[in-house]
Design a protein around this motif. Structure first.
Motif, PDB file in Angstrom:
ATOM      1  N   UNK A 191      40.611  33.370  43.973  1.00 31.15           N
ATOM      2  CA  UNK A 191      41.295  32.881  45.166  1.00 31.15           C
ATOM      3  C   UNK A 191      42.559  32.593  44.387  1.00 31.15           C
ATOM      4  N   UNK A 192      43.873  32.935  45.255  1.00 33.97           N
ATOM      5  CA  UNK A 192      45.115  32.622  44.844  1.00 33.97           C
ATOM      6  C   UNK A 192      45.990  32.603  45.912  1.00 33.97           C
ATOM      7  N   UNK A 193      47.178  31.961  45.886  1.00 35.68           N
ATOM      8  CA  UNK A 193      48.154  31.849  46.634  1.00 35.68           C
ATOM      9  C   UNK A 193      49.246  33.015  47.086  1.00 35.68           C
ATOM     10  N   UNK A 194      49.289  33.779  46.158  1.00 38.56           N
ATOM     11  CA  UNK A 194      50.023  34.998  45.660  1.00 38.56           C
ATOM     12  C   UNK A 194      49.871  36.032  46.793  1.00 38.56           C
ATOM     13  N   UNK A 195      50.772  36.789  47.102  1.00 35.78           N
ATOM     14  CA  UNK A 195      50.722  38.011  48.345  1.00 35.78           C
ATOM     15  C   UNK A 195      50.269  39.109  47.502  1.00 35.78           C
ATOM     16  N   UNK A 196      50.328  39.020  46.487  1.00 35.45           N
ATOM     17  CA  UNK A 196      49.987  40.328  45.543  1.00 35.45           C
ATOM     18  C   UNK A 196      48.657  40.052  44.741  1.00 35.45           C
ATOM     19  N   UNK A 197      47.735  40.390  44.875  1.00 36.74           N
ATOM     20  CA  UNK A 197      46.343  40.061  44.156  1.00 36.74           C
ATOM     21  C   UNK A 197      45.830  41.230  43.693  1.00 36.74           C
ATOM     22  N   UNK A 198      45.277  40.665  42.429  1.00 37.44           N
ATOM     23  CA  UNK A 198      44.577  41.950  41.674  1.00 37.44           C
ATOM     24  C   UNK A 198      43.306  41.452  41.226  1.00 37.44           C
ATOM     25  N   UNK A 199      42.324  42.351  41.183  1.00 36.97           N
ATOM     26  CA  UNK A 199      40.939  42.286  40.555  1.00 36.97           C
ATOM     27  C   UNK A 199      40.557  43.317  39.679  1.00 36.97           C
ATOM     28  N   UNK A 200      40.177  43.011  38.336  1.00 39.23           N
ATOM     29  CA  UNK A 200      39.924  43.721  37.472  1.00 39.23           C
ATOM     30  C   UNK A 200      38.687  43.932  36.842  1.00 39.23           C
ATOM     31  N   UNK A 201      38.240  45.154  36.695  1.00 35.18           N
ATOM     32  CA  UNK A 201      36.847  45.457  36.194  1.00 35.18           C
ATOM     33  C   UNK A 201      36.974  46.044  34.654  1.00 35.18           C
ATOM     34  N   UNK A 202      36.686  45.079  33.774  1.00 35.78           N
ATOM     35  CA  UNK A 202      36.945  45.579  32.190  1.00 35.78           C
ATOM     36  C   UNK A 202      36.169  46.701  32.017  1.00 35.78           C
ATOM     37  N   UNK A 203      34.807  46.968  31.767  1.00 35.98           N
ATOM     38  CA  UNK A 203      33.997  47.832  31.592  1.00 35.98           C
ATOM     39  C   UNK A 203      33.034  48.318  32.819  1.00 35.98           C
ATOM     40  N   UNK A 204      33.404  49.082  33.815  1.00 36.28           N
ATOM     41  CA  UNK A 204      32.872  49.407  34.794  1.00 36.28           C
ATOM     42  C   UNK A 204      31.815  50.304  34.677  1.00 36.28           C
ATOM     43  N   UNK A 205      30.706  49.985  35.494  1.00 36.36           N
ATOM     44  CA  UNK A 205      29.386  50.686  35.196  1.00 36.36           C
ATOM     45  C   UNK A 205      29.066  51.090  36.760  1.00 36.36           C
ATOM     46  N   UNK A 206      27.812  51.874  36.831  1.00 39.12           N
ATOM     47  CA  UNK A 206      27.457  52.103  38.414  1.00 39.12           C
ATOM     48  C   UNK A 206      27.366  50.736  39.192  1.00 39.12           C
ATOM     49  N   UNK A 207      26.709  49.851  38.627  1.00 41.15           N
ATOM     50  CA  UNK A 207      26.487  48.535  39.205  1.00 41.15           C
ATOM     51  C   UNK A 207      27.561  47.888  39.702  1.00 41.15           C
ATOM     52  N   UNK A 208      28.856  48.142  39.317  1.00 44.46           N
ATOM     53  CA  UNK A 208      29.999  47.726  39.715  1.00 44.46           C
ATOM     54  C   UNK A 208      30.588  48.371  40.829  1.00 44.46           C
ATOM     55  N   UNK A 209      29.998  49.721  41.139  1.00 47.44           N
ATOM     56  CA  UNK A 209      30.535  50.258  42.397  1.00 47.44           C
ATOM     57  C   UNK A 209      30.276  49.421  43.560  1.00 47.44           C
ATOM     58  N   UNK A 210      30.885  49.991  44.425  1.00 49.72           N
ATOM     59  CA  UNK A 210      30.417  48.935  45.943  1.00 49.72           C
ATOM     60  C   UNK A 210      31.829  49.008  46.866  1.00 49.72           C
ATOM     61  N   UNK A 211      31.786  48.127  48.090  1.00 52.96           N
ATOM     62  CA  UNK A 211      32.652  48.018  48.786  1.00 52.96           C
ATOM     63  C   UNK A 211      33.663  46.426  48.501  1.00 52.96           C
ATOM     64  N   UNK A 212      34.915  46.874  48.029  1.00 56.74           N
ATOM     65  CA  UNK A 212      35.628  45.577  47.729  1.00 56.74           C
ATOM     66  C   UNK A 212      36.539  45.282  48.941  1.00 56.74           C
ATOM     67  N   UNK A 213      36.747  44.121  49.155  1.00 63.00           N
ATOM     68  CA  UNK A 213      37.857  43.671  50.173  1.00 63.00           C
ATOM     69  C   UNK A 213      38.535  42.454  49.633  1.00 63.00           C
ATOM     70  N   UNK A 214      39.940  42.804  49.677  1.00 58.60           N
ATOM     71  CA  UNK A 214      40.929  41.812  49.632  1.00 58.60           C
ATOM     72  C   UNK A 214      41.094  40.688  51.001  1.00 58.60           C
ATOM     73  N   UNK A 215      40.808  39.718  50.932  1.00 56.54           N
ATOM     74  CA  UNK A 215      40.931  38.964  52.385  1.00 56.54           C
ATOM     75  C   UNK A 215      42.134  37.918  52.189  1.00 56.54           C
ATOM     76  N   UNK A 216      42.897  38.146  53.321  1.00 56.24           N
ATOM     77  CA  UNK A 216      44.139  36.915  53.156  1.00 56.24           C
ATOM     78  C   UNK A 216      43.830  36.104  54.337  1.00 56.24           C
ATOM     79  N   UNK A 217      44.090  34.848  54.135  1.00 54.08           N
ATOM     80  CA  UNK A 217      43.679  33.529  55.405  1.00 54.08           C
ATOM     81  C   UNK A 217      45.090  33.147  55.949  1.00 54.08           C
TER      82      UNK A 217
END
Length: 394
Positions: A191-217
């Protein structure tokens, strides 16, 4: 009047009066609720009505601030964006659904219900013959969010960090905060109050795959989100390497995987030098698959045809992976083998004892009439007897 005739008359009169006694005016059990939505979203309104006879249900619509201009809604209206599903039983239940919302979909939606016999008489006032429940739907312009394109994980990039990014560029109301979601579950500490948000996956593997969403409230508007798909070929993380069963029993083989999108599962069996597909048509093989899991059940195992090598295969748009399971089927006498082995040892031991007893030589048998050993003699007495015999001879 005969007593039985009186009773019959009472019963007949009760049956005639029953529809009037049990008749019930229409009433709402559940009425539609007002909502605020964003363009492109979907909304559903529910209407549950009770009455006897079961009331008829209709849906009507009026633009905002034009309560005198209601128009009836039909299934398939608004370029097939409107769907109405109604079921009649003890209650009447109806669901109004409108997809791909536009600003023009804002307005007042009305569920009307009636079991009044005069309800479709145009000379009657609808306000008298129909009951009504209204809900206001407000559609707001969806905020604009710039998001990263989809990402495909491959073995060559498995050691490189992956960064997902979203930027809220346009919003009609101030936003509160943002957070990240993976496969429907919020990712902690994002959670952050910034309009620009980032999510980092350091060492991605198959289990890191999926549907990601950035949600603004927002304070005065529904949440807005953008979706980023991280795709990877399936990786089978669990399966049965082997299965040992007895003939006539049932066997269950399974495989589970990680990777996105969810794979299509297939099962095959090695026949000779090639694989043959397995399906549910035989009546003994049953395949059940859901998302990242599959299961093969084999009923009433046959010792001649069912043993062998089975393969589960997971395939999606990125690639495929397969693993094998060895199925062994033993005879139904297998549980008796330990007992039969012990019994065989006992029989062999008995035979050896009998043969040994029969092959004993006569010299090995002791005669009960003979002394066990040589009798001891007194040498002095023997010499004395000898001398006596010698003197008598003179």
């Amino acid at each position: 009047m005969h007593p039985n005739a009186e009773m019959l008359a009472v019963v007949l009169l009760g049956n005639l009066m029953l529809p009037f006694i049990s008749a019930q005016n229409a009433g709402f059990v559940k009425s539609p609720m007002s909502e605020t939505k964003l363009t492109g979203d979907t909304f559903e309104l529910y209407c549950d009505v009770v009455g006897n006879p079961t009331p008829e249900i209709q849906w009507w619509y009026a633009e905002i601030n034009r309560a005198d201009s209601f128009k009836q809604l039909w299934d398939g209206a608004r370029k097939r964006r409107v769907s109405i599903n109604t079921a009649y039983g003890t209650n009447g239940v109806s669901v109004l659904c409108i997809t791909r919302l536009t600003l023009e979909d804002s307005g007042t939606y009305e569920c009307r219900a009636s079991n009044d016999p005069r309800r479709n008489d145009l000379r009657q006032n609808p306000a008298i013959t129909w009951i009504r429940a209204q809900a206001t739907i407000s559609v707001l312009q969806k905020p604009k969010i710039n998001a990263s394109d989809q990402i495909i994980l491959s073995p060559d990039t498995s050691t490189k960090a992956v960064t997902l990014q979203c930027n809220l560029t346009t919003a009609h109301t101030p936003h509160k905060e943002s957070f990240w979601v993976k496969n429907g579950h919020e990712i902690p500490k994002t959670r952050t109050e910034q309009r620009n948000t980032v999510y980092r996956i350091p060492k991605p593997r198959a289990e890191d795959s999926g549907e990601y969403m950035c949600v603004y409230t927002f304070d005065m508007a529904p949440n807005a989100n953008a979706t980023i798909e991280v795709k990877a070929k399936p990786d089978i993380t669990g399966h049965k390497r082997s299965e040992n069963k007895n003939e006539g029993e049932n066997a269950m083989l399974y495989c589970k995987s990680v990777g996105y999108p969810h794979p299509t599962w297939t099962w095959r069996k090695m026949v000779g030098t090639s694989y043959t597909d397995i399906d549910n048509s035989t009546g003994r093989f049953f395949i059940t698959s859901r998302d990242n899991y599959t299961e093969l059940n084999i009923l009433n195992l046959d010792i001649n045809t069912d043993p062998g090598v089975y393969e589960c295969n997971a395939t999606n748009v990125i690639g495929n992976t397969a693993e094998i399971t060895i199925l062994r089927v033993r005879s139904y006498l297998a549980p008796l083998w330990p007992f039969l082995g012990v019994l065989a040892e006992i029989l062999i031991l008995v035979v050896i004892i009998v043969v040994y007893e029969k092959r004993k030589t006569p010299d090995d048998i002791i005669d009960d009439d003979e002394p066990v050993g040589q009798m001891k003699t007194n040498s002095t007495n023997n010499h004395k007897d000898k001398n006596i015999r010698q003197r008598n001879a003179k």
